[in-house]
Scaffold this active site. Structure first.
Site, mmCIF file in Angstrom:
data_model
loop_
_atom_site.group_PDB
_atom_site.id
_atom_site.type_symbol
_atom_site.label_atom_id
_atom_site.label_comp_id
_atom_site.label_asym_id
_atom_site.label_seq_id
_atom_site.Cartn_x
_atom_site.Cartn_y
_atom_site.Cartn_z
ATOM 1 C CG ASP A 144 33.907 42.004 43.323
ATOM 2 O OD1 ASP A 144 34.341 42.071 42.160
ATOM 3 O OD2 ASP A 144 34.631 41.973 44.331
ATOM 4 C CG ASP A 178 39.299 38.317 42.301
ATOM 5 O OD1 ASP A 178 39.068 37.104 42.391
ATOM 6 O OD2 ASP A 178 39.778 38.843 41.274
#
Length: 436
Positions: free
Chosen positions: A254, A256
């Site tokens: 992922d 952020d």
């Protein structure tokens, strides 16, 4: 396909190895000449008709390979009376090239590539030329390739340019499938640089020149240090394992809150700051044999806070910052969509339900197809229950990090396989499990 191997050149940088007694492509790596490794890889891919362009000490190559029958191939030779650069011989080879296209290989490169995939790509694009491109560990001093959304090359970014901008880590590996028509663009008997004198003018004319991106192993071994590295990587099995005929392991990451600091919806490059442990984490992945691929939801596009080009620029910043430290991502995918409508500034084009927005698995499925990924040996690392649910939906192992939202988003009732302080700790634990 036929293959043309440019096997000339004095190899000044390899003189400590060759002692100028053998030509550069006959320097040994892991017990065999570079050219021997190349011929074996070509034969393994079903390419048995090879033309070798030779000059300096070329008789040593002829003596070693003969007509190629002892190596399961057919080899013919073209002697350059004078050095003609990386493309000058192509004019005279037109009558020897039987098909509409051919593979061009330089004699100081070690590679192990599933060539049928690249050939299928070349055919599907109806390309005049297809360049093998990849991210590398030193994009800051490499010539880069810039493409459009359809992977068509729109320009070359020279390593001599002063780059006061963020850039994509997309490097020309010096490995090509070329239309026979390209040979007609070379002037007879003139020293010709393939990239500068042939490909750049074609790109400037918006001709069909494409970039084929792959994480497979290809490395210029033109220095003693690179030969030493490549020898080690051949001997430990790393080179063969990267071939896309073999199932790949991947760590999906992922963005952020995992790879970069969580700052809410990031719509401007200035707000993108790497997590302190991110560089070391990616470095560990790069050395492990796992692919490192970022998959991220970016609803800022659907909400009208920025456009797709802004996201790509943020990702170029990410790749530039990592590349400066000698690490790389094998790919980056993002979903610009958001299904909920009602924001005053929203972009209706992207306000749709889709298969790519996590926890849907569309981005993962794209990578599985593109890179032949084995889901059962792969992981996802993220900071939200959305990431963990995505992993569960796709059949991945999952690792939750306590940076960013630290799993407190509350979207899904789901438990991860690992809970780790940050991305580096997650990678370390994954690699420890791998060792067991």
């Amino acid at each position: 396909m036929q293959a043309v191997i440019m096997a000339g050149g004095k190899g000044t940088r390899l003189r400590s190895i060759t002692n100028d007694d053998i030509p550069k492509p006959m320097a040994h790596i892991a017990g065999k000449p570079i050219l021997h490794w190349q011929v074996e890889c070509l034969r393994k891919n079903g390419i048995t008709d090879i033309i070798m362009v030779i000059e300096h000490l070329g008789e040593k190559i002829e003596t070693f390979f003969g007509n190629g029958s002892n190596f399961g191939v057919n080899i013919t030779y073209y002697w350059e009376v004078q050095p003609l650069g990386t493309a000058g011989a192509l004019y005279d080879l037109q009558n020897q090239i039987m098909d509409n296209y051919f593979l061009l290989v330089f004699g100081d490169v070690i590679f192990d590539i599933h060539l049928a995939r690249m050939e299928q790509y070349h055919i599907a694009k109806a390309a005049l030329g297809t360049l093998f491109v990849h991210p590398n560990s030193h994009p800051y001093d490499s010539d880069l390739v810039v493409t459009d959304d359809n992977e068509k090359i729109i320009r070359f970014d020279s390593k001599n340019n002063k780059r006061s901008y963020w850039y994509n880590n997309c490097v020309n590996a010096g490995f090509y499938i070329l239309s026979k028509e390209i040979c007609k663009l070379v002037k007879p008997g003139i020293k010709t640089d393939l990239e500068k004198d042939v490909l750049m003018p074609l790109v400037a004319q918006k001709q069909a020149v494409y970039a084929y991106a792959s994480p497979e192993y290809i490395k210029d071994v033109g220095t003693p240090e690179r030969i030493s590295t490549a020898s080690h990587e051949i001997e430990n099995g790393y080179v063969a394992a990267r071939n896309l005929t073999k199932k790949q392991k991947c760590i999906f990451i992922d963005r952020d809150g995992t790879l970069n600091q969580h700052k809410g919806l990031i719509s401007h490059e200035d707000d993108f700051v790497l997590e302190s442990s991110a560089i070391e984490a990616i470095k560990r992945i790069n050395a492990s044999g796992y692919l490192a691929i970022v998959i991220t939801n970016q609803p800022v596009v659907a909400r009208g806070l920025c456009d797709v080009l802004d996201i790509e620029n943020i990702h170029n910043k990410m790749k530039t910052l990592l590349g400066r430290e000698g690490v790389l991502l094998d790919d980056v995918l993002f979903c610009p969509h958001h299904p909920d409508k009602g924001y005053p500034e929203e972009n209706p084009v992207y306000k749709v339900s889709c298969k790519c927005r996590k926890p849907q698995t569309g981005m993962i499925e794209t990578c599985v197809e593109k890179f032949n990924i084995d889901i059962t040996q792969s992981w996802i690392i993220g900071d939200t229950t959305i990431d963990i649910q995505t992993g569960k939906n796709a059949g991945l192992y999952t690792a939750l990090v306590l940076t960013g939202e630290a799993g407190k988003d509350g979207k899904y009732e789901v438990k991860s396989d690992l809970v780790c302080g940050n991305i580096l700790e997650a990678v370390e634990q994954i690699l420890k499990i791998e060792e067991i």
